[in-house]
Each structure stands twice: as C-alpha cells, then as structure tokens.
Design an enzyme around this catalytic site. Structure first.
Site, PDB file in Angstrom:
ATOM      1  N   GLY A  18      12.316  65.682  -1.034  1.00  0.00           N
ATOM      2  CA  GLY A  18      11.079  65.077  -0.563  1.00  0.00           C
ATOM      3  C   GLY A  18      11.067  63.564  -0.536  1.00  0.00           C
ATOM      4  N   ALA A  69      18.004  68.291   1.177  1.00  0.00           N
ATOM      5  CA  ALA A  69      17.146  67.390   0.392  1.00  0.00           C
ATOM      6  C   ALA A  69      17.348  65.925   0.765  1.00  0.00           C
ATOM      7  CB  ALA A  69      17.354  67.568  -1.101  1.00  0.00           C
ATOM      8  N   GLY A  70      16.230  65.244   0.969  1.00  0.00           N
ATOM      9  CA  GLY A  70      16.234  63.807   1.199  1.00  0.00           C
ATOM     10  C   GLY A  70      16.378  63.381   2.643  1.00  0.00           C
ATOM     11  N   ASN A 103      12.744  69.898   5.573  1.00  0.00           N
ATOM     12  CA  ASN A 103      11.400  70.435   5.395  1.00  0.00           C
ATOM     13  C   ASN A 103      10.354  69.316   5.435  1.00  0.00           C
ATOM     14  OD1 ASN A 103       9.775  72.618   2.921  1.00  0.00           O
ATOM     15  ND2 ASN A 103       9.021  71.746   4.789  1.00  0.00           N
ATOM     16  N   THR A 104      10.333  68.482   4.409  1.00  0.00           N
ATOM     17  CA  THR A 104       9.275  67.482   4.262  1.00  0.00           C
ATOM     18  C   THR A 104       9.125  66.586   5.486  1.00  0.00           C
ATOM     19  OG1 THR A 104       9.552  67.453   1.863  1.00  0.00           O
ATOM     20  CG2 THR A 104       8.444  65.567   2.851  1.00  0.00           C
ATOM     21  N   LYS A 164      18.750  81.410  -1.512  1.00  0.00           N
ATOM     22  CA  LYS A 164      19.033  80.005  -1.776  1.00  0.00           C
ATOM     23  C   LYS A 164      18.776  79.787  -3.260  1.00  0.00           C
ATOM     24  CE  LYS A 164      17.768  75.234  -0.889  1.00  0.00           C
ATOM     25  NZ  LYS A 164      16.676  74.321  -0.500  1.00  0.00           N
TER      26      LYS A 164
END
Length: 271
Positions: free
Chosen positions: A156, A182-183, A204-205, A95
């Site tokens: 995040g 992301a986001g 993830n977050t 990645k």
C-alpha cells in the site's frame, strides 16, 4: 503466455480486491484490467452467505480466484486459513501471507517458509508473498512453491521498486515465475518490473484508490503489456538495463555519427 502450475495466463497483471468503494466499481475495474488471477482475503468473505458482496461478483468474471491468508500472524494460522479457503471455494490455489507486523505488514520469512512446506505437501499451489530476499525465494522454490511474490516496497505504500537490485537477483536465479507484489503505485512501476524480467505484477491499492479506478486499471493493463513487449524486443544496454552487463558503457554513443560527413566537408574545403 505465463504458466503457473497447471494454468496458463495471457495477462501478466494480477489484481486485488481491497479498498474499492463499492463491489460494482471493483468489478468494472477488474474487467478493465484484463486480469485473469484475482486475489481476495478470506477474512473479508462471508462464507455463510451464498451471495457474498465480494465473492458473488468475482465469480461472474470467470477468472481464477486466489484466496490469500492475509491477517495470519503465524504459520499455523496461515495453514488453517488455506484449508478453510480450499473447502469453501473449492480451490487448491493460495496466496500465502504471514505478516505479524501490523504497522508495515512485512512478511515473516521463517513462518512463511514453514507454512509453505506444509501446504505444498498437502497439494496446494502456493504463491508466497515474501521479502525481496534471493536466498528465501530460492528456498521457497525448493520446497515446491509454484511462484514467488517478492515485494517491491511495503504493501500500500505506492513507492515502487525500492528493492530493485534484489529483485533482479531473484529473477535471474529463479526457475519458477516471479510476481512482484506490493508497493507498485503507478503504471510506470509495473512496466519497470516487466522490463526487469518479472513474469507478472500484482496491483491493488494503486487501482482501487485512484480517482478513476477503471481508467487506472486500463492504464496498468497497457503498461504491463508494454513492459513485456519491450523485454521481448531486447532492451539496449544502459545503467537501467543491467541484464546486459557485458555491453554496459557509461558514455554517450552518437546514433548518427558525424565522422564521414565531416571528412567530406574537409575534402571540399581543400578542393
């Protein structure tokens, strides 16, 4: 089924490994997610240890590991990190992340494209994290990237698909899988991305910092499955489903028209 390069995935939920409170909790949450592609930052792995606290449990899952070049600020640094990952983990998947901006972690489009060109020529399966820029995504596709990973909003932030209009263009024109990265802060965001036509999402977050990461991972799993099923079933026209612009109508349409019923009442009144 989703195919990227030489690998087929049944899960369209990809996951990360950062921010978990413990390796044990991380492992349990990843199992609950059903994810078959898990990304990990090379900068967080102890390559000198044969029993790294992150790497060792991940290998137990039997999934494909996707090392990322997070922390790289230039194309050269990203290329070096990718080569290191290939040697250490025996994988040609990477990645690609190049973000010199430490505050917002926005990807550098120029350095990302430069690194992608080199890594593809060296035989890597490159999945680049990039801005939701349709032109850049097309260029990344043209140089040989196996997929593109445009952001929904900053890493995040949990803000969801703030780049929705651009994501739709990217999805419409892409000939390689589109993974929204992301986001994504809630299962509803993931569902929205799949309904929009994205091939997968990376989360993830939102999972790692949840009160119950295991339950949240399972919620994301269900959301992604629901979004894909809804898309395949055929969403009706609405302002929120611009994939059917020719049938879009900004007015109400009764699901149970009363025309015939009212006509019968009028006839009875005249009897």
């Amino acid at each position: 089924m989703l195919k990227i390069a030489d690998t087929t995935f049944t899960s369209r939920l990809f996951t990360g490994t950062g921010k978990f409170s413990s390796p044990e909790l991380m492992l349990e949450a990843l199992r609950a997610s059903g994810s078959q592609l898990i990304t990990m930052a090379m900068k967080r792995v102890d390559l000198q240890s044969g029993n790294d606290a992150i790497l060792a449990p991940l290998r137990q899952l039997g999934v494909r590991l996707l090392p990322n070049t997070s922390g790289a600020k230039t194309a050269e640094e990203a290329i070096f990190a990718a080569r290191l990952a290939r040697e250490a983990l025996n994988t040609h998947w990477v990645k690609l992340e190049v973000h010199p901006d430490v505050r917002y972690l926005l990807p550098d489009p120029i350095e990302t494209l430069k690194a992608a060109e080199v890594l593809v020529k060296e035989g890597f399966v490159v999945l680049p994290y990039c801005g939701a820029d349709p032109v850049l995504c097309k260029r990344l596709e043209e140089v040989g990237c196996a997929a593109v990973m445009p952001l929904g909003s900053p890493i995040g932030s949990n803000l969801g698909l703030r780049t929705r209009d651009f994501l739709q263009i990217i999805i419409e024109q892409s000939k390689v899988p589109v993974v929204v990265d992301a986001g994504i802060g809630a299962p509803s965001h993931a569902l929205e991305a799949l309904e929009l036509g994205a091939d997968a999402v990376l989360v993830n977050t939102a999972i790692a910092v949840a009160h119950s990461p295991v339950q949240m991972a399972h919620a994301f799993r269900l959301a992604v499955e629901s979004g894909e099923r809804a898309r395949l079933a055929g969403l009706g026209a609405s302002p929120f489903n611009p994939s059917q612009p020719d049938t879009l109508q900004l007015r109400a349409t009764a699901t149970s028209p009363l025309t015939g019923f009212l006509s019968q009442l009028e006839e009875q009144d005249h009897v």
